[in-house]
Each structure stands twice: as structure tokens, then as C-alpha cells.
Design a protein around this motif. Sequence first.
Motif, PDB file in Angstrom:
ATOM      1  N   GLU A  98      49.814  38.950  53.470  1.00 47.93           N
ATOM      2  CA  GLU A  98      50.232  38.111  52.354  1.00 47.93           C
ATOM      3  C   GLU A  98      49.031  37.443  51.695  1.00 47.93           C
ATOM      4  OE1 GLU A  98      53.400  35.351  53.252  1.00 47.93           O
ATOM      5  OE2 GLU A  98      54.548  36.909  54.276  1.00 47.93           O
ATOM      6  N   ILE A  99      49.231  37.074  50.445  1.00 47.00           N
ATOM      7  CA  ILE A  99      48.231  36.369  49.648  1.00 47.00           C
ATOM      8  C   ILE A  99      48.752  34.944  49.486  1.00 47.00           C
ATOM      9  CG2 ILE A  99      47.039  36.283  47.438  1.00 47.00           C
ATOM     10  CD1 ILE A  99      47.978  39.384  47.260  1.00 47.00           C
ATOM     11  N   GLY A 100      48.010  33.970  49.968  1.00 46.74           N
ATOM     12  CA  GLY A 100      48.439  32.580  49.900  1.00 46.74           C
ATOM     13  C   GLY A 100      47.872  31.878  48.682  1.00 46.74           C
ATOM     14  N   VAL A 101      48.676  31.008  48.087  1.00 47.39           N
ATOM     15  CA  VAL A 101      48.212  30.169  46.984  1.00 47.39           C
ATOM     16  C   VAL A 101      48.000  28.775  47.563  1.00 47.39           C
ATOM     17  CG1 VAL A 101      48.691  29.294  44.669  1.00 47.39           C
ATOM     18  CG2 VAL A 101      49.615  31.522  45.381  1.00 47.39           C
ATOM     19  N   PHE A 102      46.793  28.241  47.399  1.00 46.74           N
ATOM     20  CA  PHE A 102      46.417  26.983  48.040  1.00 46.74           C
ATOM     21  C   PHE A 102      45.987  25.937  47.024  1.00 46.74           C
ATOM     22  CE2 PHE A 102      45.282  30.335  51.131  1.00 46.74           C
ATOM     23  CZ  PHE A 102      46.125  29.966  52.161  1.00 46.74           C
ATOM     24  N   SER A 103      46.412  24.710  47.252  1.00 48.05           N
ATOM     25  CA  SER A 103      45.876  23.527  46.591  1.00 48.05           C
ATOM     26  C   SER A 103      45.833  23.625  45.070  1.00 48.05           C
ATOM     27  CB  SER A 103      44.472  23.235  47.135  1.00 48.05           C
ATOM     28  OG  SER A 103      44.010  21.996  46.667  1.00 48.05           O
ATOM     29  N   SER A 104      46.887  24.156  44.453  1.00 48.13           N
ATOM     30  CA  SER A 104      46.899  24.236  42.999  1.00 48.13           C
ATOM     31  C   SER A 104      48.326  24.257  42.477  1.00 48.13           C
ATOM     32  CB  SER A 104      46.150  25.471  42.495  1.00 48.13           C
ATOM     33  OG  SER A 104      46.224  25.524  41.084  1.00 48.13           O
ATOM     34  N   ILE A 105      48.760  23.139  41.971  1.00 47.17           N
ATOM     35  CA  ILE A 105      50.087  23.039  41.382  1.00 47.17           C
ATOM     36  C   ILE A 105      50.175  23.962  40.170  1.00 47.17           C
ATOM     37  CG2 ILE A 105      51.715  21.473  40.242  1.00 47.17           C
ATOM     38  CD1 ILE A 105      50.375  19.192  41.948  1.00 47.17           C
ATOM     39  N   SER A 106      49.173  23.942  39.315  1.00 48.57           N
ATOM     40  CA  SER A 106      49.217  24.751  38.092  1.00 48.57           C
ATOM     41  C   SER A 106      49.210  26.245  38.394  1.00 48.57           C
ATOM     42  CB  SER A 106      48.072  24.376  37.145  1.00 48.57           C
ATOM     43  OG  SER A 106      46.827  24.598  37.764  1.00 48.57           O
ATOM     44  N   LEU A 107      48.486  26.671  39.412  1.00 45.17           N
ATOM     45  CA  LEU A 107      48.452  28.083  39.778  1.00 45.17           C
ATOM     46  C   LEU A 107      49.818  28.530  40.314  1.00 45.17           C
ATOM     47  CD1 LEU A 107      46.124  30.121  39.659  1.00 45.17           C
ATOM     48  CD2 LEU A 107      45.680  29.641  42.044  1.00 45.17           C
ATOM     49  N   VAL A 108      50.452  27.708  41.131  1.00 37.02           N
ATOM     50  CA  VAL A 108      51.789  28.031  41.641  1.00 37.02           C
ATOM     51  C   VAL A 108      52.756  28.187  40.468  1.00 37.02           C
ATOM     52  CG1 VAL A 108      53.761  27.152  42.957  1.00 37.02           C
ATOM     53  CG2 VAL A 108      51.446  26.947  43.885  1.00 37.02           C
ATOM     54  N   ARG A 109      52.734  27.253  39.537  1.00 33.59           N
ATOM     55  CA  ARG A 109      53.612  27.312  38.367  1.00 33.59           C
ATOM     56  C   ARG A 109      53.359  28.577  37.552  1.00 33.59           C
ATOM     57  NH1 ARG A 109      55.960  23.318  35.935  1.00 33.59           N
ATOM     58  NH2 ARG A 109      55.107  23.916  33.925  1.00 33.59           N
ATOM     59  N   GLN A 110      52.098  28.860  37.283  1.00 33.63           N
ATOM     60  CA  GLN A 110      51.753  30.017  36.452  1.00 33.63           C
ATOM     61  C   GLN A 110      52.220  31.321  37.109  1.00 33.63           C
ATOM     62  OE1 GLN A 110      47.645  30.008  35.247  1.00 33.63           O
ATOM     63  NE2 GLN A 110      47.815  31.947  34.162  1.00 33.63           N
ATOM     64  N   LEU A 111      51.995  31.461  38.407  1.00 37.03           N
ATOM     65  CA  LEU A 111      52.394  32.689  39.098  1.00 37.03           C
ATOM     66  C   LEU A 111      53.911  32.797  39.219  1.00 37.03           C
ATOM     67  CD1 LEU A 111      49.613  32.802  41.824  1.00 37.03           C
ATOM     68  CD2 LEU A 111      49.794  34.232  39.777  1.00 37.03           C
ATOM     69  N   LEU A 112      54.601  31.673  39.461  1.00 41.59           N
ATOM     70  CA  LEU A 112      56.059  31.693  39.551  1.00 41.59           C
ATOM     71  C   LEU A 112      56.672  32.144  38.228  1.00 41.59           C
ATOM     72  CD1 LEU A 112      58.701  31.010  41.112  1.00 41.59           C
ATOM     73  CD2 LEU A 112      58.538  28.746  40.076  1.00 41.59           C
ATOM     74  N   PHE A 113      56.258  31.505  37.137  1.00 41.47           N
ATOM     75  CA  PHE A 113      56.855  31.815  35.835  1.00 41.47           C
ATOM     76  C   PHE A 113      56.423  33.182  35.309  1.00 41.47           C
ATOM     77  CE2 PHE A 113      57.153  27.001  35.459  1.00 41.47           C
ATOM     78  CZ  PHE A 113      58.479  26.974  35.867  1.00 41.47           C
ATOM     79  N   ALA A 114      55.335  33.741  35.852  1.00 41.70           N
ATOM     80  CA  ALA A 114      54.918  35.105  35.489  1.00 41.70           C
ATOM     81  C   ALA A 114      55.625  36.154  36.344  1.00 41.70           C
ATOM     82  CB  ALA A 114      53.398  35.246  35.634  1.00 41.70           C
ATOM     83  N   GLY A 115      56.431  35.708  37.322  1.00 48.49           N
ATOM     84  CA  GLY A 115      57.160  36.640  38.175  1.00 48.49           C
ATOM     85  C   GLY A 115      56.311  37.245  39.280  1.00 48.49           C
ATOM     86  N   LEU A 116      55.174  36.639  39.593  1.00 48.51           N
ATOM     87  CA  LEU A 116      54.252  37.178  40.590  1.00 48.51           C
ATOM     88  C   LEU A 116      54.318  36.469  41.938  1.00 48.51           C
ATOM     89  CD1 LEU A 116      51.209  37.717  38.228  1.00 48.51           C
ATOM     90  CD2 LEU A 116      52.558  39.510  39.349  1.00 48.51           C
ATOM     91  N   LEU A 117      55.035  35.368  42.015  1.00 45.36           N
ATOM     92  CA  LEU A 117      55.148  34.616  43.265  1.00 45.36           C
ATOM     93  C   LEU A 117      56.397  35.090  44.006  1.00 45.36           C
ATOM     94  CD1 LEU A 117      53.755  32.264  44.811  1.00 45.36           C
ATOM     95  CD2 LEU A 117      55.458  30.762  43.779  1.00 45.36           C
ATOM     96  N   ASP A 118      56.208  35.641  45.196  1.00 49.51           N
ATOM     97  CA  ASP A 118      57.325  36.187  45.966  1.00 49.51           C
ATOM     98  C   ASP A 118      58.053  35.122  46.772  1.00 49.51           C
ATOM     99  OD1 ASP A 118      57.001  39.176  45.498  1.00 49.51           O
ATOM    100  OD2 ASP A 118      54.980  38.577  46.103  1.00 49.51           O
ATOM    101  N   THR A 119      57.318  34.147  47.293  1.00 48.23           N
ATOM    102  CA  THR A 119      57.938  33.087  48.080  1.00 48.23           C
ATOM    103  C   THR A 119      57.335  31.744  47.704  1.00 48.23           C
ATOM    104  OG1 THR A 119      58.353  34.557  49.955  1.00 48.23           O
ATOM    105  CG2 THR A 119      58.375  32.200  50.410  1.00 48.23           C
ATOM    106  N   LEU A 120      58.208  30.808  47.365  1.00 47.90           N
ATOM    107  CA  LEU A 120      57.829  29.423  47.141  1.00 47.90           C
ATOM    108  C   LEU A 120      58.430  28.624  48.284  1.00 47.90           C
ATOM    109  CD1 LEU A 120      56.724  27.026  45.526  1.00 47.90           C
ATOM    110  CD2 LEU A 120      58.887  27.014  44.253  1.00 47.90           C
TER     111      LEU A 120
END
Length: 183
Positions: free
Chosen positions: A114-136
Motif C-alpha cells: 500500500e501507498i500511505g498518505v501522511f501528514s497532509s490534509i490537502s493531499l488527502v482531500r485532493q486524492l479522495l476527490f480525484a478518485g485515487l484514495l482507496d481507503t480513508l
Amino acid sequence: MRKVTAGLFSSVDGVVEDPFRWQFDSFDEELGAGMGQMMARIDAGLLGRVGYQQWADYWPKADTDTDFAGFINPLPKYVASRTLSGDLGWQNARLIDGPLEDFVADLKKGNGGEIGVFSSISLVRQLLFAGLLDTLMLIVHPVIAGSGRRLFNDGDPLTRLELQAFEQTSKGNLILSYGLRGD
């Protein structure tokens, strides 16, 4: 295909910024075990500029939490930034070249964990809304923070999620894992 996972500590009122201010008395063994399980699945990390700069200043010389330092320091880290350039200086960290969405989509196609997203609220938002975040994964602590940045804002697009997993810990934390709902 590799999965992209983000885990954020959250207060009941939705604050995800600076969890060290309010999570300390509710962190329990189950939460620690869950974090260890998540770390075992991750073999690459994504960070935004601000999170990268904070973590690069702390984790390479951390005296405490040696388990996390032993995980994050050797991990390949990809940093999204419009202002940083050149060598980043932290072991196995490099800048993302090109658009974030394209880079992450290509990274997901590769081999590995897995690829983890760390310490970035804006990065989590951007990836979620782009459909690239598999698990929040939201780790909701039994506290009202009262102030601080929240993950979601007024005006965000309507986004349907599905619950993938949930757990309640002995100190009242809720570990809620969501993915985008496929309609």
C-alpha cells in the motif's frame, strides 16, 4: 493494483489538525496495534510540502517513538510541492515530477504494498476527490477539539462513501475505514 490509504486522527467535531493537542489520553493498545498493522502494509509514502518539512526536521533525529522512526525514515517518500526543488535531504525522499494525480495513478499501477498518505490534509482531500484514495481511515477520538482544520469544508462536492471496516477501542476511539462508493 496498489492501494492508496490515508489515516487521520480526528476529534468528534471533525478536527484533524494537530492531534497531539487532544489525542494523548485516549491512545490505547488497540489503536497502537492497528497502526502497526497499517504500517506493515505500507511500503511507500506520499507527503505534502508542509508535512514533509515538519517530519523531515523531526523524524531523522527522533529519540522517541523509535518504531515509527524505524518505519518512516527508510520508507520511499514522494513529496508533492510547487515550491521545493533539488535534493530534499531526507533519506529516500524525492519530489513528485508532474501532476500529482498522474504520478499517483502510475504509482498505483506498479508492484508493491500500500501507498500511505501522511501528514497532509490537502493531499488527502485532493486524492479522495480525484478518485485515487482507496481507503480513508478516520480514527475518531472521544474529544471535542473546539478549533483547528477539518478534513471537509463547505462547498466540497457530494461524495458517496462506503464503510469498509470499523472498530471501537477500549478507550472509546472509533476506527472507521471508508472507500469511495462505486455506483
